[in-house]
Design a protein around this motif. Sequence first.
Motif, short mmCIF file in Angstrom:
data_model
loop_
_atom_site.label_atom_id
_atom_site.label_comp_id
_atom_site.label_asym_id
_atom_site.label_seq_id
_atom_site.Cartn_x
_atom_site.Cartn_y
_atom_site.Cartn_z
N ALA A 1 -7.38 30.44 9.26
CA ALA A 1 -6.74 31.39 8.35
C ALA A 1 -6.35 30.54 7.93
O ALA A 1 -5.59 31.54 6.67
N LEU A 2 -5.96 29.33 7.46
CA LEU A 2 -5.63 28.70 6.45
C LEU A 2 -6.88 29.29 5.28
O LEU A 2 -6.16 28.14 4.01
N GLU A 3 -7.47 29.36 5.22
CA GLU A 3 -8.65 29.99 4.35
C GLU A 3 -8.27 30.58 3.39
O GLU A 3 -7.51 32.11 3.31
N ILE A 4 -8.31 29.85 1.94
CA ILE A 4 -7.70 30.69 0.84
C ILE A 4 -8.87 31.17 -0.26
O ILE A 4 -9.89 30.31 -0.54
N SER A 5 -9.31 32.65 -0.72
CA SER A 5 -10.24 32.89 -1.31
C SER A 5 -10.28 32.56 -2.88
O SER A 5 -9.24 32.66 -3.47
N LEU A 6 -11.44 32.76 -3.29
CA LEU A 6 -11.13 32.41 -4.96
C LEU A 6 -10.62 33.78 -5.03
O LEU A 6 -11.28 35.44 -4.66
N ARG B 1 -6.88 25.41 -6.48
CA ARG B 1 -6.09 25.41 -4.78
C ARG B 1 -7.17 26.31 -3.29
O ARG B 1 -7.27 25.99 -2.68
N SER B 2 -7.97 26.72 -3.92
CA SER B 2 -8.87 27.77 -2.72
C SER B 2 -10.21 26.31 -1.86
O SER B 2 -10.14 25.93 -1.08
N LYS C 1 -10.17 21.11 5.10
CA LYS C 1 -10.81 22.28 6.65
C LYS C 1 -11.40 21.29 7.32
O LYS C 1 -12.74 20.23 7.73
N VAL C 2 -13.16 21.21 6.23
CA VAL C 2 -14.45 20.24 6.31
C VAL C 2 -14.38 18.52 6.67
O VAL C 2 -15.09 18.20 7.57
#
Length: 498
Positions: free
Chosen positions: A111-116, A127-128, A135-136
Amino acid sequence: MKRYLQYILFFIMSFLSGHAQSQSDDIILKAMQDELLRNMSELKLPRYDKPFFIMYNIQDQKSYTIAATLGSIVRSTEKSFRFKSNTRVLVGDYAFNDESLEDNLTSTPTALEISLPIEDDYMGIRRSLWSSTDKVYRDAARHFQRHQQTLKETGKPLADIPHRSFAKGIPVNLVSTLTPYSFDKSQWEQKLKELSALFLKHPSIQNSTVIIQFTEGYKYMVNSEGVVTKIPFRETSLMSIGQLKNAQGEFVWDQISHQAFLPDQLPSADQLKTEIENMIAQIEKQLSVPKFDDEYSGPVLLVGPVVADVFSDVFFNGPESIMASNSIPRLTGFQYQAEPLMDGKIGKTIFHESITIKAKPKLKSYNGVSLSGAFEIDDEGIVPADELIVVENGVLKNLLNDRTITHSAQSANGFSSGAGVLEVTSSQRNSEKELKEKLIVKAKADGLDYALIIRNSPALMGMMNVYKVSVKDGSEELVRNAIYEQINFKTFRRILGA
């Protein structure tokens, strides 16, 4: 540790000539490079190792899609996409890292993933990238710590344990740009209206559509070894499909399709009209064509585009493949499984002795036809050779490898993106008439009443129209809806002519 995000990707890339562009002028490249440098120098969790390798892949593209049915536009869209196709972070070193001892190589999005951002927002892009990198890296660092403990518990040196290593790459700089193509959406809407209206004269065709899609953009890549690429690509596809249902409630269908770099390179409107009218006639003809219900295992003659379909299916989709395996041999009882299936066949005959197969990833055209699969650098930053012999006179010489090494015979030869372009040649030289004669002779020898020819029609949903050829007089009868089961390399050791 690899990271693949949940997006539909377009894998068929074409490399087009362009003018060099200053990297500092491109916000996406600058953001990627700056974020990579920051993470390589600063990224570290307490009690865990730092990453030794980071790679970012971004795809930035614009797509037009138009669909028409019975003379009316049912969809016309113009969309821009920008997405991270891969974020890769490795912890450890090239010989032993977080990918070395297990087959699970992916980090799932959170859920913390930020799209470009679609806009050229420098900080937004960074930031994206950071949201994925963080995470990775966390997953990779923990994996590597477990791998270190596993290796320690075995009490063996790494060389005695089946494992993966990661091949080193070299710096590469490929930055190109192109002038955006002016796609005339209103003009193509009118063309598709006219083409789809051809079905109005044939009410027996219950479902039909004509679709064009044009995609244009760039594929970006940077990694910590000094690879910096901005590769332009363009792809156009046009397809028409028709379907009807006969009196028995069985569906019959057919299709035409064309691929090109630019819409201007597609066939003329008159040619497309002729092809669609012929397709409609072929579909209606199938109302009286018997269905192929037999189980058949005799000789088959392939003619036309279906040859490429069958070869491609065998090379890449079957249990055997010319792509090297990344799987690690598993411990079974007190011993490890044998080396991967195809690695163990290098130097052995897998095809008929007349067949030679070469990968030519940089070949951009052949006999005046542009080859859309050509590429200059693969998705992991490795530049392939101009030519790689895969099979020579039926003998397997090489497999197509990415940077993951699981076997001593493997090397990073630049094919993580696939083959790109394959050249398949045969030393046999037969006319179609001679091939049909060979087909009938073989069928007679096998005690069959007929043989099969698949002619000029690519497979559609695994089904195709075929011709039953009488061994008595060579007459042909069209039958429909034949389905071929999985073909393997063993089949290609029994080639009678080409």
